[in-house]
Write a protein that holds these residues in place. Structure first.
Motif, PDB file in Angstrom:
ATOM      1  N   ALA A  19     -12.132   1.231  -6.296  1.00 20.17           N
ATOM      2  CA  ALA A  19     -11.185   1.862  -5.370  1.00 20.17           C
ATOM      3  C   ALA A  19      -9.908   2.315  -6.058  1.00 20.17           C
ATOM      4  N   THR A  20      -9.856   2.278  -7.393  1.00 23.07           N
ATOM      5  CA  THR A  20      -8.616   2.597  -8.102  1.00 23.07           C
ATOM      6  C   THR A  20      -8.092   3.983  -7.760  1.00 23.07           C
ATOM      7  N   GLY A  21      -8.977   4.962  -7.771  1.00 22.18           N
ATOM      8  CA  GLY A  21      -8.541   6.320  -7.462  1.00 22.18           C
ATOM      9  C   GLY A  21      -8.029   6.457  -6.047  1.00 22.18           C
ATOM     10  N   ALA A  22      -8.712   5.814  -5.105  1.00 26.28           N
ATOM     11  CA  ALA A  22      -8.295   5.875  -3.704  1.00 26.28           C
ATOM     12  C   ALA A  22      -6.950   5.181  -3.502  1.00 26.28           C
ATOM     13  N   ILE A  23      -6.737   4.063  -4.194  1.00 20.69           N
ATOM     14  CA  ILE A  23      -5.463   3.353  -4.087  1.00 20.69           C
ATOM     15  C   ILE A  23      -4.331   4.210  -4.646  1.00 20.69           C
ATOM     16  N   ALA A  24      -4.553   4.832  -5.802  1.00 19.73           N
ATOM     17  CA  ALA A  24      -3.529   5.683  -6.407  1.00 19.73           C
ATOM     18  C   ALA A  24      -3.189   6.861  -5.502  1.00 19.73           C
ATOM     19  N   GLU A  25      -4.198   7.443  -4.887  1.00 14.70           N
ATOM     20  CA  GLU A  25      -3.960   8.577  -3.986  1.00 14.70           C
ATOM     21  C   GLU A  25      -3.142   8.164  -2.781  1.00 14.70           C
ATOM     22  N   LEU A  26      -3.483   7.019  -2.200  1.00 18.54           N
ATOM     23  CA  LEU A  26      -2.746   6.534  -1.034  1.00 18.54           C
ATOM     24  C   LEU A  26      -1.312   6.159  -1.411  1.00 18.54           C
ATOM     25  N   ALA A  27      -1.124   5.507  -2.557  1.00 20.50           N
ATOM     26  CA  ALA A  27       0.212   5.090  -2.982  1.00 20.50           C
ATOM     27  C   ALA A  27       1.122   6.286  -3.229  1.00 20.50           C
ATOM     28  N   ASP A  28       0.578   7.357  -3.770  1.00 15.53           N
ATOM     29  CA  ASP A  28       1.306   8.620  -3.934  1.00 15.53           C
ATOM     30  C   ASP A  28       2.660   8.415  -4.618  1.00 15.53           C
ATOM     31  N   GLY A  29       2.630   7.707  -5.750  1.00 19.87           N
ATOM     32  CA  GLY A  29       3.838   7.529  -6.540  1.00 19.87           C
ATOM     33  C   GLY A  29       4.672   6.316  -6.185  1.00 19.87           C
ATOM     34  N   ARG A  30       4.326   5.600  -5.130  1.00 25.76           N
ATOM     35  CA  ARG A  30       5.070   4.390  -4.793  1.00 25.76           C
ATOM     36  C   ARG A  30       4.835   3.339  -5.871  1.00 25.76           C
ATOM     37  N   THR A  31       5.881   2.657  -6.248  1.00 27.14           N
ATOM     38  CA  THR A  31       5.797   1.740  -7.384  1.00 27.14           C
ATOM     39  C   THR A  31       5.944   0.272  -6.996  1.00 27.14           C
ATOM     40  N   GLU A  32       6.065  -0.015  -5.699  1.00 22.71           N
ATOM     41  CA  GLU A  32       6.174  -1.396  -5.244  1.00 22.71           C
ATOM     42  C   GLU A  32       5.279  -1.600  -4.030  1.00 22.71           C
ATOM     43  N   ALA A  33       4.610  -2.738  -3.993  1.00 18.32           N
ATOM     44  CA  ALA A  33       3.729  -3.061  -2.873  1.00 18.32           C
ATOM     45  C   ALA A  33       4.028  -4.473  -2.386  1.00 18.32           C
ATOM     46  N   LEU A  34       3.964  -4.644  -1.082  1.00 18.08           N
ATOM     47  CA  LEU A  34       4.079  -5.961  -0.463  1.00 18.08           C
ATOM     48  C   LEU A  34       2.680  -6.432  -0.113  1.00 18.08           C
ATOM     49  N   PHE A  35       2.254  -7.525  -0.737  1.00 19.77           N
ATOM     50  CA  PHE A  35       0.901  -8.018  -0.534  1.00 19.77           C
ATOM     51  C   PHE A  35       0.889  -9.187   0.438  1.00 19.77           C
ATOM     52  N   VAL A  36      -0.031  -9.123   1.406  1.00 18.12           N
ATOM     53  CA  VAL A  36      -0.196 -10.177   2.412  1.00 18.12           C
ATOM     54  C   VAL A  36      -1.429 -10.995   2.035  1.00 18.12           C
ATOM     55  N   PRO A  37      -1.252 -12.229   1.532  1.00 19.24           N
ATOM     56  CA  PRO A  37      -2.378 -13.025   1.048  1.00 19.24           C
ATOM     57  C   PRO A  37      -2.903 -14.015   2.078  1.00 19.24           C
ATOM     58  N   TYR A  38      -2.460 -13.893   3.333  1.00 20.93           N
ATOM     59  CA  TYR A  38      -2.676 -14.948   4.316  1.00 20.93           C
ATOM     60  C   TYR A  38      -4.140 -15.172   4.691  1.00 20.93           C
ATOM     61  N   ALA A  39      -5.028 -14.237   4.361  1.00 25.68           N
ATOM     62  CA  ALA A  39      -6.452 -14.460   4.634  1.00 25.68           C
ATOM     63  C   ALA A  39      -7.074 -15.440   3.649  1.00 25.68           C
ATOM     64  N   GLY A  40      -6.354 -15.735   2.585  1.00 27.21           N
ATOM     65  CA  GLY A  40      -6.862 -16.693   1.615  1.00 27.21           C
ATOM     66  C   GLY A  40      -6.866 -18.104   2.187  1.00 27.21           C
ATOM     67  N   VAL A  41      -7.990 -18.765   2.141  1.00 25.28           N
ATOM     68  CA  VAL A  41      -8.115 -20.136   2.639  1.00 25.28           C
ATOM     69  C   VAL A  41      -8.502 -21.070   1.494  1.00 25.28           C
ATOM     70  N   THR A  42      -9.584 -20.786   0.816  1.00 23.82           N
ATOM     71  CA  THR A  42     -10.000 -21.604  -0.316  1.00 23.82           C
ATOM     72  C   THR A  42      -9.358 -21.140  -1.615  1.00 23.82           C
ATOM     73  N   ARG A  43      -8.611 -20.054  -1.571  1.00 24.51           N
ATOM     74  CA  ARG A  43      -7.824 -19.617  -2.723  1.00 24.51           C
ATOM     75  C   ARG A  43      -6.347 -19.725  -2.346  1.00 24.51           C
ATOM     76  N   ASP A  44      -5.528 -20.168  -3.283  1.00 18.60           N
ATOM     77  CA  ASP A  44      -4.109 -20.310  -2.958  1.00 18.60           C
ATOM     78  C   ASP A  44      -3.434 -18.943  -3.008  1.00 18.60           C
ATOM     79  N   TRP A  45      -2.373 -18.814  -2.263  1.00 19.57           N
ATOM     80  CA  TRP A  45      -1.726 -17.511  -2.104  1.00 19.57           C
ATOM     81  C   TRP A  45      -1.061 -17.018  -3.386  1.00 19.57           C
ATOM     82  N   ASP A  46      -0.548 -17.936  -4.203  1.00 21.36           N
ATOM     83  CA  ASP A  46       0.040 -17.524  -5.476  1.00 21.36           C
ATOM     84  C   ASP A  46      -1.028 -16.915  -6.387  1.00 21.36           C
ATOM     85  N   GLY A  47      -2.176 -17.604  -6.488  1.00 16.42           N
ATOM     86  CA  GLY A  47      -3.245 -17.090  -7.333  1.00 16.42           C
ATOM     87  C   GLY A  47      -3.813 -15.781  -6.825  1.00 16.42           C
ATOM     88  N   TYR A  48      -3.926 -15.665  -5.513  1.00 16.69           N
ATOM     89  CA  TYR A  48      -4.433 -14.430  -4.909  1.00 16.69           C
ATOM     90  C   TYR A  48      -3.491 -13.264  -5.220  1.00 16.69           C
TER      91      TYR A  48
END
Length: 231
Positions: A19-48
């Motif tokens: 999905a790299t190309g699709a992500i780059a197209e959607l980001a359209d030059g944006r250089t910062e992303a806020l990631f929501v890791p809350y769906a992680g249950v058996t993985r910790d949010w820092d590692g995710y």
């Protein structure tokens, strides 16, 4: 409103590589992303968050975990690119509802101030409700309503494999249960490797496989290209 809704994050090529190309197209030059890791249950949010940070780094996008913010509402209201990862959809919805972030996040994306990327549970979250997720309800999210950014349901990781000797319901049978009780609500089965791009009120299906619409007692397959919503 700009959305990228992926069925899955992992593939034989690596994490989010397909999905790299699709992500780059959607980001359209944006250089910062806020990631929501809350769906992680058996993985910790820092590692995710670290895993997503590594995947986005070659695109020049710095990733911050929402759980790292001292003020999560302020973080959402300042975000220009919101990324919501997969895992357990019930847990994801529970935490966002506990933090009163559903309405602010929806408003931020719907108003065009932020663009939205989701995969698996993150894609489910973009729909009117999480009632067509594949996940086990490991927690009570306090209601099933989600962001409602698109006017139809999704079923990520869609397949209808019939396993010899297996007597449980197939995916089509499970989704038929939903559409029997909600006959006016379309559901799109989104196979592995496929994604939806939503922009300017239009939807387009991308990926190597046919997706499948479910509406009432009808089903039909659709190929990659502009996506017409059933009515």
């Amino acid at each position: 409103m700009d959305l990228l809704l992926l069925s899955n994050s992992t593939s034989d090529d690596g994490y989010l590589v397909h999905a790299t190309g699709a992500i780059a197209e959607l980001a359209d030059g944006r250089t910062e992303a806020l990631f929501v890791p809350y769906a992680g249950v058996t993985r910790d949010w820092d590692g995710y968050t670290a895993q997503v940070r590594e995947a986005f780094a070659p695109l020049g996008i710095a990733v911050r975990g929402l759980h790292e913010a001292a003020d999560t509402l302020a973080a959402v209201n300042a975000a220009t690119l919101i990324v919501v990862g997969g895992g357990n959809t019930f847990r994801l919805l529970q935490v966002l509802r506990q933090q009163d972030l559903l309405a602010p996040m929806a408003a931020r994306v719907r108003g065009g101030a932020a663009r939205y990327i989701g995969w698996s549970a993150g894609s489910n979250l973009a729909t009117p409700s999480i009632r067509t997720t594949n996940d086990m309800p490991v927690v009570d999210p306090g209601g099933l309503d989600a962001l409602g950014l698109v006017p139809f349901q999704l079923n990520p990781h869609y397949y209808n494999l019939v396993v010899p000797g297996f007597r449980g319901e197939t995916r089509d049978q499970r989704l038929a249960e939903f559409t029997a009780l909600a006959p006016d609500t379309p559901v799109l089965g989104l196979p592995e490797g496929n994604w939806l791009r939503v922009a300017g009120g239009r939807q387009a299906l991308h990926g190597p496989h046919a997706a499948r619409w479910f509406l009432g007692d009808r089903t039909w397959d659709v190929q990659a290209g502009p996506l017409t919503l059933p009515g």
